[in-house]
Design a protein around this motif. Sequence first.
Motif, mmCIF file in Angstrom:
data_model
loop_
_atom_site.group_PDB
_atom_site.id
_atom_site.type_symbol
_atom_site.label_atom_id
_atom_site.label_comp_id
_atom_site.label_asym_id
_atom_site.label_seq_id
_atom_site.Cartn_x
_atom_site.Cartn_y
_atom_site.Cartn_z
ATOM 1 N N CYS A 1 -20.063 9.463 -2.700
ATOM 2 C CA CYS A 1 -19.099 8.376 -2.413
ATOM 3 C C CYS A 1 -18.083 8.703 -1.317
ATOM 4 O O CYS A 1 -17.075 8.026 -1.197
ATOM 5 N N HIS A 2 -18.350 9.727 -0.478
ATOM 6 C CA HIS A 2 -17.314 10.126 0.477
ATOM 7 C C HIS A 2 -17.105 9.135 1.631
ATOM 8 O O HIS A 2 -16.207 9.317 2.444
ATOM 9 N N HIS A 3 -17.947 8.093 1.713
ATOM 10 C CA HIS A 3 -17.701 7.038 2.723
ATOM 11 C C HIS A 3 -17.340 5.709 2.074
ATOM 12 O O HIS A 3 -17.393 4.662 2.728
ATOM 13 N N GLU A 4 -16.976 5.733 0.810
ATOM 14 C CA GLU A 4 -16.534 4.494 0.161
ATOM 15 C C GLU A 4 -15.088 4.221 0.579
ATOM 16 O O GLU A 4 -14.282 5.132 0.676
ATOM 17 N N ASN A 5 -14.780 2.941 0.829
ATOM 18 C CA ASN A 5 -13.408 2.530 1.174
ATOM 19 C C ASN A 5 -12.747 1.863 -0.031
ATOM 20 O O ASN A 5 -13.420 1.210 -0.828
ATOM 21 N N GLU A 6 -11.432 2.004 -0.097
ATOM 22 C CA GLU A 6 -10.683 1.419 -1.217
ATOM 23 C C GLU A 6 -10.959 -0.086 -1.378
ATOM 24 O O GLU A 6 -10.992 -0.608 -2.469
ATOM 25 N N ASP A 7 -11.121 -0.777 -0.236
ATOM 26 C CA ASP A 7 -11.292 -2.236 -0.301
ATOM 27 C C ASP A 7 -12.748 -2.677 -0.487
ATOM 28 O O ASP A 7 -13.067 -3.863 -0.391
ATOM 29 N N PHE B 1 -12.753 12.906 -6.357
ATOM 30 C CA PHE B 1 -13.210 13.887 -5.353
ATOM 31 C C PHE B 1 -13.565 13.174 -4.039
ATOM 32 O O PHE B 1 -13.265 13.649 -2.949
ATOM 33 N N ALA B 2 -14.238 12.036 -4.186
ATOM 34 C CA ALA B 2 -14.684 11.297 -2.994
ATOM 35 C C ALA B 2 -13.490 10.764 -2.206
ATOM 36 O O ALA B 2 -13.500 10.743 -0.976
ATOM 37 N N LYS B 3 -12.436 10.352 -2.914
ATOM 38 C CA LYS B 3 -11.231 9.846 -2.239
ATOM 39 C C LYS B 3 -10.614 10.936 -1.368
ATOM 40 O O LYS B 3 -10.157 10.678 -0.253
ATOM 41 N N MET C 1 -2.669 6.938 8.109
ATOM 42 C CA MET C 1 -1.626 6.109 7.476
ATOM 43 C C MET C 1 -1.943 4.621 7.682
ATOM 44 O O MET C 1 -1.722 3.809 6.807
ATOM 45 N N GLY C 2 -2.498 4.306 8.864
ATOM 46 C CA GLY C 2 -2.878 2.918 9.150
ATOM 47 C C GLY C 2 -3.960 2.430 8.191
ATOM 48 O O GLY C 2 -4.039 1.256 7.873
ATOM 49 N N GLY C 3 -4.815 3.369 7.744
ATOM 50 C CA GLY C 3 -5.921 2.988 6.862
ATOM 51 C C GLY C 3 -5.598 3.175 5.392
ATOM 52 O O GLY C 3 -6.444 2.992 4.524
ATOM 53 N N SER C 4 -4.340 3.559 5.122
ATOM 54 C CA SER C 4 -3.926 3.738 3.736
ATOM 55 C C SER C 4 -4.050 2.379 3.049
ATOM 56 O O SER C 4 -3.688 1.363 3.615
ATOM 57 N N MET C 5 -4.534 2.349 1.864
ATOM 58 C CA MET C 5 -4.792 1.147 1.067
ATOM 59 C C MET C 5 -6.163 0.537 1.375
ATOM 60 O O MET C 5 -6.961 0.361 0.476
ATOM 61 N N SER C 6 -6.468 0.204 2.642
ATOM 62 C CA SER C 6 -7.746 -0.454 2.899
ATOM 63 C C SER C 6 -8.899 0.549 2.851
ATOM 64 O O SER C 6 -9.903 0.332 2.176
ATOM 65 N N ASN D 1 -2.244 7.651 -2.617
ATOM 66 C CA ASN D 1 -1.764 8.903 -3.192
ATOM 67 C C ASN D 1 -2.354 10.114 -2.470
ATOM 68 O O ASN D 1 -1.663 11.097 -2.200
ATOM 69 N N VAL D 2 -3.635 10.032 -2.127
ATOM 70 C CA VAL D 2 -4.275 11.145 -1.401
ATOM 71 C C VAL D 2 -3.589 11.332 -0.042
ATOM 72 O O VAL D 2 -3.301 12.449 0.380
ATOM 73 N N ILE D 3 -3.304 10.224 0.629
ATOM 74 C CA ILE D 3 -2.628 10.298 1.943
ATOM 75 C C ILE D 3 -1.260 10.979 1.773
ATOM 76 O O ILE D 3 -0.880 11.840 2.562
ATOM 77 N N ASN D 4 -0.527 10.593 0.742
ATOM 78 C CA ASN D 4 0.800 11.180 0.526
ATOM 79 C C ASN D 4 0.710 12.681 0.279
ATOM 80 O O ASN D 4 1.487 13.456 0.834
ATOM 81 N N VAL D 5 -0.232 13.094 -0.566
ATOM 82 C CA VAL D 5 -0.388 14.528 -0.847
ATOM 83 C C VAL D 5 -0.845 15.256 0.414
ATOM 84 O O VAL D 5 -0.350 16.337 0.741
ATOM 85 N N PHE D 6 -1.742 14.646 1.141
ATOM 86 C CA PHE D 6 -2.225 15.241 2.390
ATOM 87 C C PHE D 6 -1.047 15.496 3.335
ATOM 88 O O PHE D 6 -0.893 16.575 3.895
ATOM 89 N N MET D 7 -0.188 14.484 3.501
ATOM 90 C CA MET D 7 0.932 14.614 4.439
ATOM 91 C C MET D 7 1.935 15.663 3.989
ATOM 92 O O MET D 7 2.634 16.260 4.786
ATOM 93 N N LYS D 8 1.994 15.853 2.692
ATOM 94 C CA LYS D 8 2.945 16.814 2.144
ATOM 95 C C LYS D 8 2.447 18.253 2.299
ATOM 96 O O LYS D 8 3.224 19.158 2.551
ATOM 97 N N TYR D 9 1.151 18.445 2.168
ATOM 98 C CA TYR D 9 0.637 19.818 2.069
ATOM 99 C C TYR D 9 -0.154 20.323 3.275
ATOM 100 O O TYR D 9 -0.308 21.524 3.433
ATOM 101 N N VAL D 10 -0.697 19.429 4.065
ATOM 102 C CA VAL D 10 -1.485 19.916 5.202
ATOM 103 C C VAL D 10 -0.596 19.953 6.437
ATOM 104 O O VAL D 10 -0.120 18.920 6.885
#
Length: 363
Positions: A205-211, A227-229, A260-265, A270-279
């Motif tokens: 599922c690593h190419h599945e989109n939230e929308d 994991f896929a997210k 960030m532009g693709g966050s939600m869609s 949450n993954v984006i937020n953690v990514f921005m915090k730790y990477v």
Amino acid sequence: MHYLPINQVKTGMILGRDMYDFTDKILLHRGKALTEHLILRLQDYGYQGVYIDDELTKDLEIEEIISMELRTKALAAIEKLDVDGVRDIAKEIVDGILQSGTVSLDMIDLRSFDDYTYYHSLNVAVLATIVGMGMEYSEEDLQALCIAGMFHDIGKQFIPQEIINKPGKITPEEFAIIKEHPQKSYDFLSDRLDITSNIKMGVLCHHENEDGTGYPLGLTGDKIHPFAKILHVVDVYDALSSKRPYKKAYARSEALEYLMGGSMSMFDENVINVFMKYVPIYPRGMGVILSDGREGVICENNKGSSLRPRIRLVNGEEIDLMDVERYSTLTILKQHDEEALTAEEIERIEQERKDLNEQLRTR
Ligand SMILES: [Fe+2]
């Protein structure tokens, strides 16, 4: 030490790190003064940049989370479809990241690798592990996530390489073939009883989109495996910030903006937020130009804010972009490894952006 793109390296500069040849034997030792001949030789070996020791940054030590030896072992195991080997390497990577006690990832790709798929898979595995650690996953889950990262694109090995590496536009028929790779990755692992279902679902599922606009299943939100997210976000980030036959590398900050532009869609917020915090977006040792024109080197990443690190200016003064009261309007304008773009190039990139978006949703 600090990083310099190869085209900015000058004779007399001192190497800050051992450099390796194609068989991973040492080519040049740290401390070597570079000559014109040696700089050309490094270019011939595919090095896009090197670490340099100088007065300003002599106290700045940058350790690799993944040693050259482990990197070589990992790339070979992925290429040979060696599941047991990949499992052992995942354990070593997770141990290394957990032991380092910090999530600072000082990862600058010195060399451009021909075997992009394997190299990308390793980057995805490391980045995913860091995000997983930020989400407080157990050691067991981190190892599973790391394995999923290394195998997420393994299905591409079963697709004609002319299509995978094709420069320029690909046809709708070729798109359809590329889109089969998550299923092929899943099929490769499906018979292995020692590979847990979360690894298999992460890969599938690593190419599945939230929308629901992703593939192969068109799943939405909660239906997509956690994991896929994570893999989806780090996969796109690494793909954007790498040079490929069909595109230039994005600056890391631009890649982050895209996420960030693709966050939600496309991506889980949450993954984006953690990514921005730790990477860390700007690795230590990277030269940067600030919005007021001053130049410096990233000397420390601030936990929790990957875009506002501590910077040592060329006069030795250090400024902390986390100090918002003093530096609220100051930002990082540009990394030293970014190629300067002309106005026409910027215009062309804007035109290509739409095409690229479409390609990234499929690759
Ligand atoms: Fe993929």
